[in-house]
Design an enzyme around this catalytic site. Structure first.
Site, PDB file in Angstrom:
ATOM      1  N   LYS A 283       0.851  -1.194   0.000  1.00  0.00           N
ATOM      2  CA  LYS A 283       0.000   0.000   0.000  1.00  0.00           C
ATOM      3  C   LYS A 283       0.883   1.240   0.000  1.00  0.00           C
ATOM      4  O   LYS A 283       1.870   1.316   0.729  1.00  0.00           O
ATOM      5  CB  LYS A 283      -0.901   0.020   1.240  1.00  0.00           C
ATOM      6  CG  LYS A 283      -2.172  -0.802   1.113  1.00  0.00           C
ATOM      7  CD  LYS A 283      -3.062  -0.588   2.323  1.00  0.00           C
ATOM      8  CE  LYS A 283      -4.372  -1.335   2.184  1.00  0.00           C
ATOM      9  NZ  LYS A 283      -5.253  -1.124   3.362  1.00  0.00           N
ATOM     10  N   GLU A 368     -20.141  -8.029   8.127  1.00  0.00           N
ATOM     11  CA  GLU A 368     -21.247  -7.365   8.826  1.00  0.00           C
ATOM     12  C   GLU A 368     -22.261  -8.357   9.390  1.00  0.00           C
ATOM     13  O   GLU A 368     -22.797  -8.149  10.489  1.00  0.00           O
ATOM     14  CB  GLU A 368     -21.948  -6.388   7.872  1.00  0.00           C
ATOM     15  CG  GLU A 368     -21.087  -5.222   7.423  1.00  0.00           C
ATOM     16  CD  GLU A 368     -20.250  -5.520   6.183  1.00  0.00           C
ATOM     17  OE1 GLU A 368     -19.552  -4.600   5.707  1.00  0.00           O
ATOM     18  OE2 GLU A 368     -20.290  -6.670   5.701  1.00  0.00           O
ATOM     19  N   ARG A 396     -26.136  -4.887   4.685  1.00  0.00           N
ATOM     20  CA  ARG A 396     -25.614  -6.209   4.362  1.00  0.00           C
ATOM     21  C   ARG A 396     -25.923  -7.238   5.458  1.00  0.00           C
ATOM     22  O   ARG A 396     -25.697  -8.424   5.268  1.00  0.00           O
ATOM     23  CB  ARG A 396     -24.107  -6.130   4.143  1.00  0.00           C
ATOM     24  CG  ARG A 396     -23.681  -5.053   3.160  1.00  0.00           C
ATOM     25  CD  ARG A 396     -22.212  -5.105   2.846  1.00  0.00           C
ATOM     26  NE  ARG A 396     -21.934  -6.131   1.842  1.00  0.00           N
ATOM     27  CZ  ARG A 396     -20.719  -6.425   1.413  1.00  0.00           C
ATOM     28  NH1 ARG A 396     -19.672  -5.803   1.919  1.00  0.00           N
ATOM     29  NH2 ARG A 396     -20.532  -7.355   0.507  1.00  0.00           N
TER      30      ARG A 396
END
Length: 630
Positions: A283, A368, A396
Site C-alpha cells: 500500500k 457485517e 448487508r
C-alpha cells in the site's frame, strides 16, 4: 508547471490497446508516470490513494495481458481502481474525481465499458466474475473473466461462498488476490517468483494434466499423486486452502515486478478451470508518506504532493468523534460494555476505545453479518454490545438484525454512522434507507439526534433500554452544539417543540432540524425536534394535527417508508384528518458531490423546505421533488 510536461508516455495511452503496443522498458516507465500522475491528481481532489498506488503494476499487467473490455476485469470495492480509470480513457477527467458531475470514486457501469461491474461494497467481485464466466460459457464466447480482490475483502463470507461455488462448478475463472497485509508476505522473493512462473507454465501444466489422465485409471495412485502435489506446494506456499476449494493456486508473486506479473498472467490465461493468483503488493508504493502510514493515506483530503501534508480538517467536533468519546466514557463506568466494528475502526471513531479497552474491542473484519450475530451472542450472556457500523454497511446484515437480534429482543445497540447523504463517496456509501428498513422491525427503538450533544444523550439512553436500539447520525459535524460530559438520558418516545408558530407544524427528524428551524422562522411555523422515529410521540402528533392545518415532516432518508410515512400511518389509524407534506430524499440513487449541494438539490435546505411549504396550499398541490402529500 503544466501536467503535460510530466507524463509524456502516459499521455499517449488513451485506452488499453495503446498500452499493449509498448515494450517492457516502456511499461516500467509508464508505471512510474502513472504513479506520479495519481499522486498529483489525488493531491488536488482528495480520495483513495494508498490502495491505488499499490496496484499500478498489477493494473498495467492485467490490461496488457487481457483483451479488455472484451475480457472482463471485475474489481472489488473500487479503492484500488484509480490506475484502472486513468488507463481506460478517463485520464483527463480525473481532475473531476468525486465532485458534482465528475468521475465517481468507485466503479460504475454507466461511466465506462471497462467498469464491468459497479462496486462500492466489498467482496462482490468473485461472485460477479463467476456469473460472467458462466455466461460466456453458455453463450459460447471466448471471453475471460478475472476478479481482483483485496486480502481484507477476501475474508468476508460472501467471497468464500463464491470461491466454494466456483471450484465446485469448475468454471473458467481467474481470481487475483491483491494481498498487502497478510502474514505470508515474507514468501515473496526470487524463489517465489520463479516457482510462480514454473507452476503457471506450459510444461508443468502439461505434466499435471497428463498425470491426471494416466493416474485416473488407478484411483489409489491418483489420490497419492494429488496429495504429494498439494503437500509439495504447501511446504513452500500458502495455497493449500484454495487448492482444496478447487482452484489451481499460483504465487505469491511480487506485485511490483512487471515482468513476473505479465509472464505469469500470460501463462495462466491459457489454463482452463478455476485459477487463483496470489499477488503481494505494498500500500502506498512509491510515495514515501503513504508507504510509512498507509492507513492515514487510504482516504485523503487534498494534500501537498511534495510533503504529503494534508489540508486541515474542520475543527468542529464530528458525530463520529462524539460517539467515540461517549463509548470510552460509558465503558469506564460499565465493564460489560463491548465495542464491535466490521473493519471500520478509524472511520467509526473506535481508535481510542481499542487502545484503552483492547480486551473489550472486537474488529471482526469485513463481515457485517457475523458482527451482528456475534453481538447477539454476547448480549445473550449479559454483555452490552455496541456495534459501530455505517448505515450503508448495515444493509448487508439485515437478516441478522431481524432474525438474531430483533426477533429475540436482545439488547444490542447499533451506532449507525454516515446516515443520509455522504457526499463525495456517492450512492454506494449513502445511508438513505435505514429509517425505512429499521422502523418496520418489531422491538427496536430508533433515534435520530439533531445535534452533537443530543447524539450523546441518545447513545446513553439506548444503553438503558432492554432491547434492540439504533442511533443514526450523519457524516461530519453538526450545528456546533457543545457536548456535555454527563451521561444523562432522554425520555423514550418524547419529542420537543423548539419553536411555536401558527398554521404549519414542521416535524424534523435528526440533523435537518437546523434548516427546518430557519424555514420555521421565515414562515412563523411551529418546529418540532421529533428525536424518536420509533416510537413516535403520538400524543404530540395528535395535538399538532388538531392545532395546525398542515403537518410537514422532514428527514434525510428516502420518503418511501421513512419517518414521515410513520406519521402518516399514525394519522390514518387515528382518524385524524390533516393535510401532510413529507419532505425527504427522492425515490432515486443520487450522485456524488458536495453534501450541502446534494441536500439543496433535494429541497432539504432551509430555502427548499420553505419553498415546498409555501407551495403546499390546499388549492395548489403541485408535485415537488422529494415531497409527497396526503
Amino acid at each position: 508547471m503544466p501536467e503535460r510536461a510530466h507524463y509524456p508516455l502516459l499521455e499517449t495511452i488513451n485506452d488499453p490497446a495503446d498500452l499493449r503496443r509498448l515494450d517492457e522498458m516502456q511499461l516500467i516507465r509508464l508505471a512510474d508516470e502513472l504513479r506520479g500522475f495519481l499522486i498529483n491528481t489525488v493531491s488536488r481532489t482528495g480520495g483513495h490513494l494508498a490502495a491505488g498506488l499499490g496496484t499500478v503494476e498489477m493494473t498495467i499487467a492485467l490490461h496488457y495481458v487481457f483483451d479488455t473490455p472484451h475480457d472482463r476485469l471485475v474489481w472489488d470495492v473500487g479503492h484500488q481502481t484509480y490506475p484502472h480509470k486513468i488507463l481506460t480513457g478517463r485520464r483527463d477527467a480525473m481532475a473531476s474525481l468525486r465532485q458534482n458531475g465528475g468521475l465517481s470514486g468507485f466503479l460504475r457501469r454507466d461511466e465506462s465499458e471497462y467498469d464491468t461491474f459497479g462496486a462500492g461494497h466489498s467482496s462482490t467481485s468473485i461472485s460477479a466474475a463467476l456469473g460472467m464466466a458462466v455466461a460466456a460459457a453458455q453463450q459460447k464466447q471466448d471471453r475471460q473473466a478475472v476478479a481482483i480482490i483485496g486480502d481484507g475483502a477476501l475474508a468476508a463470507g460472501m467471497a468464500f461462498e463464491a470461491l466454494n461455488n466456483a471450484g465446485d462448478m469448475d468454471a473458467d475463472l481467474m481470481v487475483v488476490l491483491n494481498d498487502n497485509d497478510m502474514s505470508i508476505s515474507q514468501n515473496v522473493g526470487a524463489l517465489s517468483n520463479y516457482l510462480a512462473r514454473i507452476l503457471s507454465g506450459k510444461v508443468y501444466s502439461s505434466v499435471r494434466e497428463g498425470s491426471k489422465t494416466v493416474f485416473s485409471t488407478v484411483p489409489p495412485v491418483m489420490d497419492l499423486a494429488k496429495r504429494c502435489e498439494e503437500h509439495m506446494k504447501g511446504m513452500i506456499m500458502p495455497g493449500t486452502l484454495f487448492e482444496e476449494l478447487g482452484f489451481n493456486y499460483i504465487g505469491p508473486i511480487d506485485g511490483h515486478d512487471l515482468r513476473t506479473l505479465i509472464k505469469t498472467l500470460q501463462n495462466m490465461r491459457k489454463l482452463k478451470g478455476p485459477q487463483f493468483l496470489h499477488v503481494i503488493t505494498q500500500k502506498g508504493k512509491g510515495y514515501e508518506p503513504a508507504e510509512g502510514d498507509p492507513c492515514s493515506y487510504h482516504g485523503v483530503s487534498p494534500f501537498d504532493p511534495t510533503t504529503g501534508k494534508m489540508e486541515k480538517k474542520p475543527s468542529t467536533q464530528t458525530y463520529t468523534q462524539v460517539f467515540g468519546e461517549w463509548l470510552c466514557d460509558i465503558a469506564d463506568q460499565d465493564e460489560n460494555i463491548v465495542g464491535i466494528t466490521p473493519a471500520m475502526c478509524e472511520g467509526s471513531g473506535l481508535v481510542e476505545f481499542s487502545q484503552r479497552f483492547p480486551e473489550r474491542y472486537f474488529d471482526v473484519g469485513i463481515a457485517e453479518q457475523h458482527a451482528l450475530t456475534f453481538a447477539a451472542g454476547l448480549a445473550c450472556e449479559g454483555l452490552k454490545p455496541v456495534v459501530a457500523i455505517y448505515s450503508t454497511f448495515l444493509q448487508r446484515a439485515y437478516d441478522q438484525l431481524i432474525h438474531d437480534i430483533c426477533l429475540q429482543d436482545l439488547p444490542v445497540m447499533l451506532a449507525i454512522d454516515r446516515a443520509g447523504l455522504v457526499g463525495a463517496d456517492g450512492p454506494t456509501h449513502s445511508g438513505n434507507f435505514d429509517l425505512s428498513f429499521l422502523r418496520c422491525l418489531p422491538n427496536i427503538t430508533v433515534m435520530a439526534p439533531a445535534d452533537e450533544n443530543e447524539c450523546r444523550l441518545m447513545l446513553t439512553t439506548a444503553m438503558g433500554i432492554a432491547g434492540p436500539t439504533a442511533v443514526r447520525y450523519p457524516r461530519g459535524g453538526g450545528p456546533g452544539v457543545k457536548v456535555k460530559s454527563t451521561l444523562h438520558t432522554l425520555p423514550v418516545g418524547k419529542a420537543e417543540i423548539r419553536r411555536s408558530g401558527h398554521g404549519v407544524a414542521i416535524l424534523a427528524f435528526g440533523a435537518l432540524l437546523a434548516p427546518a428551524l430557519e424555514a420555521g422562522d421565515a414562515l412563523d411555523a411551529t418546529v418540532v425536534n421529533m428525536r424518536f422515529v420509533k416510537p413516535l410521540d403520538e400524543a404530540l402528533i395528535t395535538q399538532l394535527a388538531t392545532d395546525h392545518s398542515l403537518l410537514v415532516t422532514v428527514e434525510e432518508n428516502v420518503i418511501k417508508g421513512g419517518a414521515g410515512a410513520g406519521v402518516n400511518e399514525y394519522l390514518a389509524a387515528s382518524g385524524l384528518r390533516v393535510l401532510t407534506l413529507n419532505l425527504g430524499l427522492p425515490d432515486a440513487f443520487l450522485g456524488h458531490g458536495n453534501q450541502a449541494s446534494l441536500l439543496a438539490a433535494c429541497g432539504l435546505d432551509s430555502r427548499g423546505i420553505q419553498a415546498a411549504i409555501t407551495q403546499a396550499q390546499p388549492q395548489t398541490l403541485a408535485p415537488q421533488l422529494g415531497a409527497t402529500y396526503t
